[in-house]
Design an enzyme around this catalytic site. Structure first.
Site, PDB file in Angstrom:
ATOM      1  N   ASP A  95       0.844  -1.196   0.000  1.00 51.61           N
ATOM      2  CA  ASP A  95       0.000   0.000   0.000  1.00 51.61           C
ATOM      3  C   ASP A  95       0.880   1.247   0.000  1.00 51.61           C
ATOM      4  O   ASP A  95       2.050   1.203   0.403  1.00 51.61           O
ATOM      5  CB  ASP A  95      -0.935   0.005   1.204  1.00 51.61           C
ATOM      6  CG  ASP A  95      -0.193  -0.023   2.533  1.00 51.61           C
ATOM      7  OD1 ASP A  95       0.638  -0.936   2.730  1.00 51.61           O
ATOM      8  OD2 ASP A  95      -0.435   0.860   3.379  1.00 51.61           O
ATOM      9  N   GLU A 158      -0.054  -0.815   5.798  1.00 51.37           N
ATOM     10  CA  GLU A 158       0.983  -0.314   6.706  1.00 51.37           C
ATOM     11  C   GLU A 158       0.882   1.188   6.903  1.00 51.37           C
ATOM     12  O   GLU A 158       1.213   1.699   7.984  1.00 51.37           O
ATOM     13  CB  GLU A 158       2.360  -0.691   6.151  1.00 51.37           C
ATOM     14  CG  GLU A 158       3.517  -0.485   7.122  1.00 51.37           C
ATOM     15  CD  GLU A 158       4.125   0.916   7.063  1.00 51.37           C
ATOM     16  OE1 GLU A 158       4.933   1.247   7.942  1.00 51.37           O
ATOM     17  OE2 GLU A 158       3.784   1.671   6.113  1.00 51.37           O
TER      18      GLU A 158
END
Length: 491
Positions: A95, A158
Site C-alpha cells: 500500500d 501499513e
C-alpha cells in the site's frame, strides 16, 4: 563465501531487467488504500481494488516462479522458500500514501528516466520489497538451501492502521526473526514510539454577524507533512474582502520563504465567499523538518483576521501559540529526548471542519526510553486549560536492540561488505515499520546514507543502481541469517 556470493551477484545482474519491469508493473497498481470493496464474485477486498490488484500482481509472479504462496483472506499474504524449524521473516508492504499533485511523471506510470524509476511506492515500499523478492529468487537459482524457511510477508495497510497485519498474524502467526525493508541503511536498531490522536475544538453554529469561517481543510494523512490547506471565509462586503486580500498580500511579502522553503499562497473569490489556499512542501511525518506544513501557514494567516465566532478565534490562537511551526513539542508540553534516539517529533497531519467542530490529527514520534503516557501527561496539562477534546487513535510502543546483537551485526556486515561504508552506525529512526509487529525484527534499508528521502513526497523515485545494490545486500543478508550456526543470542 565470496565466490558463492559472486555467483549470486551474477544472477542478480542477469535478472535485473526483469526486476525493473516487475517493479514497474507493481507501481502501475494504484494501491492507495480505499474503502472495502466487494467484487461481483462476492470476494471482499478489505483495502480496495487498487491494493488488491497489487497483491494479486505480486502473488501471480511468485506462483509462476515456483514459490509457495498463501493469501490470508486478502488481508495479507506471504511467499515461502526453503525448509527448516525456524522462519526468517522479511516484512514489507504494497500500500502507498496518496500521490498528490505536481509530479514530473504520472505517479503510477513507473516511468524510467535518467537512471531512476519514478512513482509512488518506488522507495516506500514496493522497490525494497521487489529487491528482497529478487534476492530470494537469485539465491534459489544459485542452488542455495537455507537452514530456515525464508518468508516474504506482504502487508497491505501499513500506511494506515495495520488491521491487515493483525489479521494475518492471527491466522498465521509471526516469524521467529527477521527484518523489514522499509527504512534506511545501514541498519535500524530502534524505532521511536508513535502515537496518533485527534485534537477537537467544538464550534458554536449559531448565526453571527461579521466574518464567518465556512470551510477549513488540509493534509491527506497523519504521517505526512500536509502539502496543501485551504480556508473558505464569508464576509458581508467587498470592502471586507479587499482588506483580507491585503492582509494575505502582506503576509506573502513578509514570508517569501519559511525554513528555507518558498510557500505558495493564493487568495481568490469563490462564489460569494473568499478562498485562502496555501501550498507548502510534503514530507514523511517522521521528518517534519524536511517539509513545510501548509496547515501551519494557513493558521498563521488566519491569526491576522478577526472572526465573528470567538470559538474560531480561540482555536486559531491556540494553534499559533502551542503548535505553529514547532515540530518538537516545545510549546505543546511534550518536548523530550534521550541519548539513543534524540528529540520527540510532532506533525500536524490533517485539518478538518464540519461546522460543529474543528479537528486536528496529530502524529508524534517519541524517544525509545519514554512512554505514550509520558507524552500525554504533558499535552493534557495544556489542553485541560482550554475547551478541547482529545481522542486517542493508534499507538505503537518503541523498540530497541543493542548494536552488538547478532542480528544487527549480521545486517551491518552485509551492508558494509557491499558499500565499504565503515563509518555509518546503526540508528534509531522516527519511522514506524512492520518490524514492530514481530519479535526479533528490525528495519533494514533501503534508503542509503546521503540520498534524498523522497518517501511520501512528489517525484518519489528510486535510483536503478541502488535497486541492484539493495538486491545484492539483501541476498547476502538472507544468506547470513539462514546459516546453520546463526543464533539470535550469543551462546
Amino acid at each position: 563465501m565470496s565466490e558463492y556470493m559472486k555467483k549470486i551477484e551474477e544472477i542478480i545482474e542477469k535478472n535485473f531487467d526483469d526486476e525493473v519491469a516487475f517493479l514497474q508493473e507493481l507501481v502501475r497498481c494504484n494501491s492507495e488504500e480505499k474503502e472495502s470493496f466487494t467484487a461481483p464474485s462476492g470476494e471482499v477486498y478489505p483495502f480496495g481494488e487498487g491494493v488488491q490488484q497489487a497483491l494479486e500482481c505480486m502473488l501471480k509472479n511468485a506462483d509462476e516462479s515456483g514459490f509457495e504462496t498463501r493469501n490470508v483472506d486478502n488481508y495479507g499474504a506471504h511467499i515461502d522458500w526453503g525448509k527448516g524449524d525456524r522462519t526468517l521473516g522479511i516484512i514489507g508492504h504494497l500500500d502507498v500514501v496518496p500521490a498528490g499533485s505536481g509530479w514530473s511523471f504520472e505517479p503510477y506510470s513507473g516511468a524510467v528516466d535518467g537512471g531512476y524509476i519514478y512513482g509512488r511506492g518506488t522507495t516506500d515500499d514496493k522497490g525494497p520489497v521487489v529487491a528482497a523478492y529478487y534476492a530470494m529468487k537469485a539465491l534459489r537459482e544459485a542452488g542455495y538451501e537455507p537452514d530456515a524457511v525464508v518468508r516474504l510477508i506482504i502487508g497491505l495497510d501499513e500506511e494506515t492502521n495495520w488491521a491487515g497485519m493483525e489479521h494475518y498474524l492471527e491466522k498465521v502467526g509471526p516469524a521467529d526473526y527477521g527484518f523489514s525493508p522499509d527504512a534506511e541503511f545501514p541498519a535500524v536498531n530502534g524505532e521511536k514510539g508513535i502515537t496518533t490522536f485527534d485534537l477537537i475544538k467544538k464550534v458554536s453554529d449559531r448565526k453571527m454577524t461579521g466574518l464567518e469561517l465556512r470551510g477549513l481543510s488540509g493534509g491527506a494523512a497523519s504521517n505526512m507533512v500536509p502539502e496543501k490547506a485551504r480556508a473558505l471565509v464569508r464576509a458581508d462586503s467587498e470592502k471586507a474582502y479587499d482588506k483580507i486580500k491585503k492582509t494575505v498580500d502582506e503576509y506573502r511579502a513578509q514570508h517569501p520563504s519559511i525554513n528555507g522553503i518558498e510557500p505558495k499562497i493564493a487568495c481568490r473569490n469563490s462564489g460569494k465567499s473568499l478562498e485562502i489556499a496555501v501550498e507548502g512542501k510534503s514530507a514523511h511525518g517522521a521528518h517534519p523538518d524536511s517539509g513545510l506544513n501548509a496547515i501551519s501557514i494557513l493558521m498563521d494567516i488566519l491569526g491576522r483576521l478577526n472572526f465573528a465566532n470567538e470559538d474560531v478565534n480561540d482555536f486559531v490562537a491556540f494553534y499559533n501559540d502551542h503548535l505553529g511551526f514547532d515540530t518538537r513539542g516545545q510549546r505543546f508540553g511534550c518536548e523530550m529526548s534521550d541519548e539513543p534516539s534524540g528529540d520527540l517529533t510532532l506533525n500536524v497531519g490533517v485539518l478538518s471542519f464540519d461546522k460543529k467542530a474543528i479537528t486536528l490529527t496529530i502524529n508524534i514520534r517519541f524517544p525509545v526510553t519514554k512512554t505514550e503516557d509520558d507524552v500525554f501527561s504533558g499535552i493534557t496539562a495544556i489542553t485541560d486549560r482550554y475547551d478541547f477534546g482529545i481522542v486517542r487513535g493508534s499507538g505503537e510502543a518503541p523498540i530497541y536492540f543493542s548494536a552488538d546483537s547478532p542480528m544487527v551485526r549480521a545486517l551491518m556486515d552485509a551492508y558494509r561488505n557491499y558499500t565499504g561504508d565503515t563509518e555509518s552506525e546503526p540508528m534509531v529512526i522516527g519511522g514506524g515499520t512492520y518490524a514492530r509487529s514481530m519479535p526479533n525484527c528490525v528495519a533494514f534499508g533501503a534508503l542509503f546514507p546521503g540520498d534524498p528521502d523522497l518517501m511520501h513526497q512528489r517525484d518519489e523515485r528510486l535510483e536503478l543502481s541502488k535497486l541492484m545494490l539493495t538486491t545484492k545486500i539483501y541476498a547476502q543478508t538472507i544468506y547470513l541469517l539462514t546459516q546453520p550456526d546463526f543464533k539470535l543470542k550469543e551462546q
